[in-house]
Design a protein around this motif. Structure first.
Motif, PDB file in Angstrom:
ATOM      1  N   MET A 292       5.155 -15.633  65.960  1.00  0.00           N
ATOM      2  CA  MET A 292       4.709 -16.967  66.288  1.00  0.00           C
ATOM      3  C   MET A 292       3.384 -17.215  65.563  1.00  0.00           C
ATOM      4  N   GLU A 293       3.283 -18.377  64.939  1.00  0.00           N
ATOM      5  CA  GLU A 293       2.052 -18.758  64.256  1.00  0.00           C
ATOM      6  C   GLU A 293       0.990 -19.147  65.285  1.00  0.00           C
ATOM      7  N   VAL A 294      -0.254 -18.763  65.006  1.00  0.00           N
ATOM      8  CA  VAL A 294      -1.367 -19.096  65.878  1.00  0.00           C
ATOM      9  C   VAL A 294      -2.312 -20.021  65.124  1.00  0.00           C
ATOM     10  N   HIS A 295      -2.560 -21.198  65.710  1.00  0.00           N
ATOM     11  CA  HIS A 295      -3.413 -22.216  65.092  1.00  0.00           C
ATOM     12  C   HIS A 295      -4.511 -22.620  66.063  1.00  0.00           C
ATOM     13  N   VAL A 296      -5.654 -23.013  65.495  1.00  0.00           N
ATOM     14  CA  VAL A 296      -6.784 -23.430  66.307  1.00  0.00           C
ATOM     15  C   VAL A 296      -7.382 -24.690  65.717  1.00  0.00           C
ATOM     16  N   ARG A 297      -7.491 -25.702  66.562  1.00  0.00           N
ATOM     17  CA  ARG A 297      -8.247 -26.912  66.184  1.00  0.00           C
ATOM     18  C   ARG A 297      -9.699 -26.560  66.427  1.00  0.00           C
ATOM     19  N   TYR A 298     -10.439 -26.376  65.348  1.00  0.00           N
ATOM     20  CA  TYR A 298     -11.789 -25.832  65.414  1.00  0.00           C
ATOM     21  C   TYR A 298     -12.826 -26.933  65.334  1.00  0.00           C
ATOM     22  N   GLU A 299     -13.626 -27.063  66.399  1.00  0.00           N
ATOM     23  CA  GLU A 299     -14.683 -28.073  66.449  1.00  0.00           C
ATOM     24  C   GLU A 299     -15.977 -27.591  65.816  1.00  0.00           C
ATOM     25  N   GLY A 300     -16.282 -26.301  65.921  1.00  0.00           N
ATOM     26  CA  GLY A 300     -17.496 -25.757  65.350  1.00  0.00           C
ATOM     27  C   GLY A 300     -18.755 -26.146  66.097  1.00  0.00           C
ATOM     28  N   ASP A 301     -18.633 -26.445  67.404  1.00  0.00           N
ATOM     29  CA  ASP A 301     -19.799 -26.892  68.171  1.00  0.00           C
ATOM     30  C   ASP A 301     -20.359 -25.828  69.104  1.00  0.00           C
ATOM     31  N   ASP A 302     -19.933 -24.585  68.924  1.00  0.00           N
ATOM     32  CA  ASP A 302     -20.490 -23.517  69.746  1.00  0.00           C
ATOM     33  C   ASP A 302     -21.152 -22.472  68.852  1.00  0.00           C
ATOM     34  N   ASP A 303     -21.684 -21.435  69.445  1.00  0.00           N
ATOM     35  CA  ASP A 303     -22.391 -20.388  68.709  1.00  0.00           C
ATOM     36  C   ASP A 303     -21.412 -19.667  67.782  1.00  0.00           C
ATOM     37  N   PRO A 304     -21.616 -19.761  66.449  1.00  0.00           N
ATOM     38  CA  PRO A 304     -20.683 -19.132  65.521  1.00  0.00           C
ATOM     39  C   PRO A 304     -20.592 -17.612  65.676  1.00  0.00           C
ATOM     40  N   ASP A 305     -21.661 -16.983  66.170  1.00  0.00           N
ATOM     41  CA  ASP A 305     -21.642 -15.532  66.359  1.00  0.00           C
ATOM     42  C   ASP A 305     -20.767 -15.116  67.539  1.00  0.00           C
ATOM     43  N   LYS A 306     -20.513 -16.029  68.462  1.00  0.00           N
ATOM     44  CA  LYS A 306     -19.700 -15.721  69.639  1.00  0.00           C
ATOM     45  C   LYS A 306     -18.328 -16.376  69.582  1.00  0.00           C
ATOM     46  N   CYS A 307     -18.042 -17.054  68.497  1.00  0.00           N
ATOM     47  CA  CYS A 307     -16.793 -17.810  68.377  1.00  0.00           C
ATOM     48  C   CYS A 307     -15.608 -16.878  68.106  1.00  0.00           C
ATOM     49  N   THR A 308     -14.713 -16.791  69.076  1.00  0.00           N
ATOM     50  CA  THR A 308     -13.554 -15.910  68.923  1.00  0.00           C
ATOM     51  C   THR A 308     -12.551 -16.457  67.916  1.00  0.00           C
ATOM     52  N   ALA A 309     -12.454 -17.764  67.793  1.00  0.00           N
ATOM     53  CA  ALA A 309     -11.510 -18.357  66.832  1.00  0.00           C
ATOM     54  C   ALA A 309     -11.912 -18.009  65.395  1.00  0.00           C
ATOM     55  N   ARG A 310     -13.200 -18.094  65.094  1.00  0.00           N
ATOM     56  CA  ARG A 310     -13.674 -17.748  63.751  1.00  0.00           C
ATOM     57  C   ARG A 310     -13.380 -16.283  63.432  1.00  0.00           C
ATOM     58  N   LYS A 311     -13.557 -15.428  64.411  1.00  0.00           N
ATOM     59  CA  LYS A 311     -13.276 -14.004  64.193  1.00  0.00           C
ATOM     60  C   LYS A 311     -11.788 -13.784  63.944  1.00  0.00           C
ATOM     61  N   LEU A 312     -10.939 -14.467  64.702  1.00  0.00           N
ATOM     62  CA  LEU A 312      -9.493 -14.350  64.465  1.00  0.00           C
ATOM     63  C   LEU A 312      -9.144 -14.797  63.049  1.00  0.00           C
ATOM     64  N   ALA A 313      -9.756 -15.880  62.606  1.00  0.00           N
ATOM     65  CA  ALA A 313      -9.488 -16.390  61.258  1.00  0.00           C
ATOM     66  C   ALA A 313      -9.957 -15.396  60.192  1.00  0.00           C
ATOM     67  N   ARG A 314     -11.094 -14.754  60.404  1.00  0.00           N
ATOM     68  CA  ARG A 314     -11.600 -13.764  59.434  1.00  0.00           C
ATOM     69  C   ARG A 314     -10.605 -12.628  59.249  1.00  0.00           C
ATOM     70  N   PHE A 315      -9.870 -12.290  60.299  1.00  0.00           N
ATOM     71  CA  PHE A 315      -8.878 -11.214  60.226  1.00  0.00           C
ATOM     72  C   PHE A 315      -7.462 -11.740  59.952  1.00  0.00           C
ATOM     73  N   ASP A 316      -7.356 -13.004  59.558  1.00  0.00           N
ATOM     74  CA  ASP A 316      -6.062 -13.640  59.275  1.00  0.00           C
ATOM     75  C   ASP A 316      -5.101 -13.577  60.458  1.00  0.00           C
ATOM     76  N   LEU A 317      -5.646 -13.694  61.664  1.00  0.00           N
ATOM     77  CA  LEU A 317      -4.832 -13.685  62.878  1.00  0.00           C
ATOM     78  C   LEU A 317      -4.625 -15.086  63.441  1.00  0.00           C
ATOM     79  N   ALA A 318      -5.346 -16.063  62.891  1.00  0.00           N
ATOM     80  CA  ALA A 318      -5.198 -17.464  63.303  1.00  0.00           C
ATOM     81  C   ALA A 318      -5.636 -18.340  62.139  1.00  0.00           C
ATOM     82  N   GLU A 319      -5.075 -19.529  62.101  1.00  0.00           N
ATOM     83  CA  GLU A 319      -5.463 -20.512  61.084  1.00  0.00           C
ATOM     84  C   GLU A 319      -6.280 -21.601  61.751  1.00  0.00           C
TER      85      GLU A 319
END
Length: 177
Positions: free
Chosen positions: A1-28
């Motif tokens: 199953m594909e994992v997608h995230v509508r990313y707002e970017g309005d929280d702390d980038p160091d604590k953002c789990t969506a950004r980390k998933l994207a860095r590991f190619d686990l979410a778009e």
């Protein structure tokens, strides 16, 4: 199953789990509603609970934004909107708090309910507290995954609400994501 995230970017980038998933190619990540593909959208304001009946979709979509800006109007994404049933956060910011899940916790919970626990574990493996989320919510996730449809999930959740317990002892609280 594909994992997608509508990313707002309005929280702390160091604590953002969506950004980390994207860095590991686990979410778009997607920066606009228009760019976000159709799928099952995790929405705490949805009228129907997520259930195994929704598992036939190709895509799972979450909204990543700060809790302060996560109002109902933010969920204008295309797709079938579903609310996660009661679960407890394991992330360091909201540990033990009901329904204050990070994006990765919400996605992993949905994947578990869909019977894709291995996929959920892959997402959570990038976080030191990831396994703790599955441990804290083991019984409710297993019970939700055994349901047939949204009505069954709500009935299971109601049992937890009526008992007033936490998930570790077999209880829960409100529907949301």
């Amino acid at each position: 199953m594909e994992v997608h995230v509508r990313y707002e970017g309005d929280d702390d980038p160091d604590k953002c789990t969506a950004r980390k998933l994207a860095r590991f190619d686990l979410a778009e990540l997607h920066r606009s509603d228009r760019a976000t593909p159709y799928g099952v959208v995790l929405n705490p304001h949805a009228e129907r609970a997520l259930s195994p009946a929704d598992a036939g979709t190709e895509r799972l979509v979450a909204l990543d934004c700060s809790w302060e800006s996560a109002g109902e109007a933010r969920f204008s994404l295309p797709g079938e909107h579903r609310a996660l049933p009661y679960l407890v956060a394991a992330n360091p910011v909201n540990f033990g708090r009901p329904m204050k899940l990070t994006t990765v916790e919400a996605l992993a919970a949905a994947l578990c309910i869909f019977g894709e626990r291995d996929h959920a574990e892959r997402l959570l493996s990038k976080f030191t507290w990831g396994e703790t989320f599955l441990e804290l919510n083991a019984e409710p996730l297993e019970r939700y995954a055994a349901c047939d449809d949204s009505a069954d999930v709500v009935a299971v959740q109601r049992e937890y609400l009526d008992r007033g317990d936490d998930p570790e002892s077999g209880g829960g609280d409100d529907t949301g994501s």
